[in-house]
Motif scaffolding. Structure first.
Motif, short mmCIF file in Angstrom:
data_model
loop_
_atom_site.label_atom_id
_atom_site.label_comp_id
_atom_site.label_asym_id
_atom_site.label_seq_id
_atom_site.Cartn_x
_atom_site.Cartn_y
_atom_site.Cartn_z
N SER A 31 -58.23 19.05 -44.15
CA SER A 31 -57.69 20.29 -44.72
C SER A 31 -58.68 21.44 -44.53
O SER A 31 -58.28 22.59 -44.30
CB SER A 31 -57.37 20.11 -46.21
N THR A 32 -59.96 21.13 -44.62
CA THR A 32 -60.99 22.16 -44.41
C THR A 32 -60.97 22.64 -42.97
O THR A 32 -61.04 23.86 -42.71
CB THR A 32 -62.38 21.60 -44.76
N GLU A 33 -60.88 21.71 -42.03
CA GLU A 33 -60.81 22.09 -40.62
C GLU A 33 -59.62 23.00 -40.35
O GLU A 33 -59.74 24.01 -39.64
CB GLU A 33 -60.74 20.85 -39.74
N LEU A 34 -58.47 22.67 -40.92
CA LEU A 34 -57.25 23.43 -40.68
C LEU A 34 -57.28 24.80 -41.35
O LEU A 34 -56.80 25.79 -40.78
CB LEU A 34 -56.03 22.66 -41.17
N CYS A 35 -57.79 24.84 -42.57
CA CYS A 35 -57.71 26.07 -43.37
C CYS A 35 -58.95 26.95 -43.27
O CYS A 35 -58.86 28.15 -43.49
CB CYS A 35 -57.46 25.71 -44.84
#
Length: 298
Positions: free
Chosen positions: A114-118
């Motif tokens: 989720s961190t990579e995406l957001c």
């Protein structure tokens, strides 16, 4: 049938493999290519237990998981679990996987994904709230997959020990919230520990706690501030998480983009921040992660 204990699982599931496994799981789930009934839950001696079956083309998987808070006083992780992997073709049991470690791996990998995406793979300051097994795996997978300049850790106790072990800095909660670009909230608290007014102007939060309708890890100010609210499963959080149910009932989600992470992966595009990822954990994650462990064991 093979036995995959925590030590072997740690060897097999590198940060890259762990994140790839949950990425595949979320894509399969949101595209309807994995079957997973809602988990069946029971109260056993006052504690929460869940049974999570799932079916993919590669594996039929059943996880039995519980949350026993008294384990903290026993020196045991509060989350205990076991995972059985079967062949969907022959029905043979293929593997038994340490479900406690598997749950920690797949949950941490989801927060990191989720961190990579957001937010991206380069993070200035990462803050972890919690010092248990989940915190240990979140630190391990985040530091192995992301580029993190500084790691802050806070908890009611034991965060000094964890910080020393993983190369982080033990701090008070208020300082962590004020200084972190990305926050992983990994608590069993029933009242908010992530306070919106203390967060930076731009942030990403991953919250894995508050898995019952009456519990909250995030206060309403966090919800008001986020522009993109990402979930693992709309069906699951709508039934299980107070961090989704209560703000929705109050109209706090109106005008925000609410999207499953699998749909976000499939569609691509830019995520508006501040952003939030709320996960209660779904069987698809266990299915694919357990199958990866079995596949790479051979």
């Amino acid at each position: 049938m093979i036995l995959i204990d925590r030590e072997k699982l740690d060897q097999i599931m590198t940060p890259e493999r762990a994140v790839q496994a949950v990425k595949e799981a979320f894509l399969l789930y949101s595209s309807g290519k994995i079957t997973q009934p809602l988990r069946q839950t029971m109260t056993v001696k006052g504690n929460w237990w869940g049974v999570m079956p799932s079916l993919s083309d590669n594996a039929f998987v059943v996880k039995v998981v519980n949350v026993i808070e008294a384990n903290r006083e026993r020196g045991l992780p509060p989350v205990q679990a076991g995972v059985l992997v079967f062949s969907p073709d022959t029905g043979e049991p293929l593997a038994y996987v340490d479900g406690t470690a598997l749950t920690a791996v797949r949950t941490a990998a989801a927060s990191v994904l989720s961190t990579e995406l957001c937010y991206g793979r380069k993070v200035g300051t990462l803050g972890i709230i919690g010092a248990g097994l989940e915190a240990e795996y979140h630190a391990k997978i985040a530091l192995g997959y992301l580029s993190v300049s500084r790691l802050l850790i806070t908890a009611r106790k034991r965060h000094f020990e964890l910080a020393k072990r993983v190369g982080g800095e033990a701090v008070e909660l208020e300082r962590l919230l004020k200084e972190s670009d990305v926050v992983f909230s990994l608590t069993s608290s029933k009242t908010p520990v992530v306070i919106g007014k203390l967060l930076k102007e731009d942030f990403h939060v991953s919250s894995i706690g508050a898995y019952t309708p009456d519990a909250r890890e995030l206060d309403d100010d966090v919800i008001r501030r986020v522009r993109t609210y990402v979930v693992d499963s709309l069906e699951a959080v709508s039934k299980e998480s107070g961090d989704f149910i209560q703000p929705k009932e109050r109209g706090l989600l109106e005008g925000k983009r609410v999207v499953e992470i699998g749909r976000l992966l499939a569609e691509g595009g830019r995520v508006e921040r501040p952003s939030l990822f709320k996960t209660v954990g779904i069987a698809a994650q266990d299915n694919v992660t357990a199958y990866y462990a079995y596949k790479y064991y051979l």
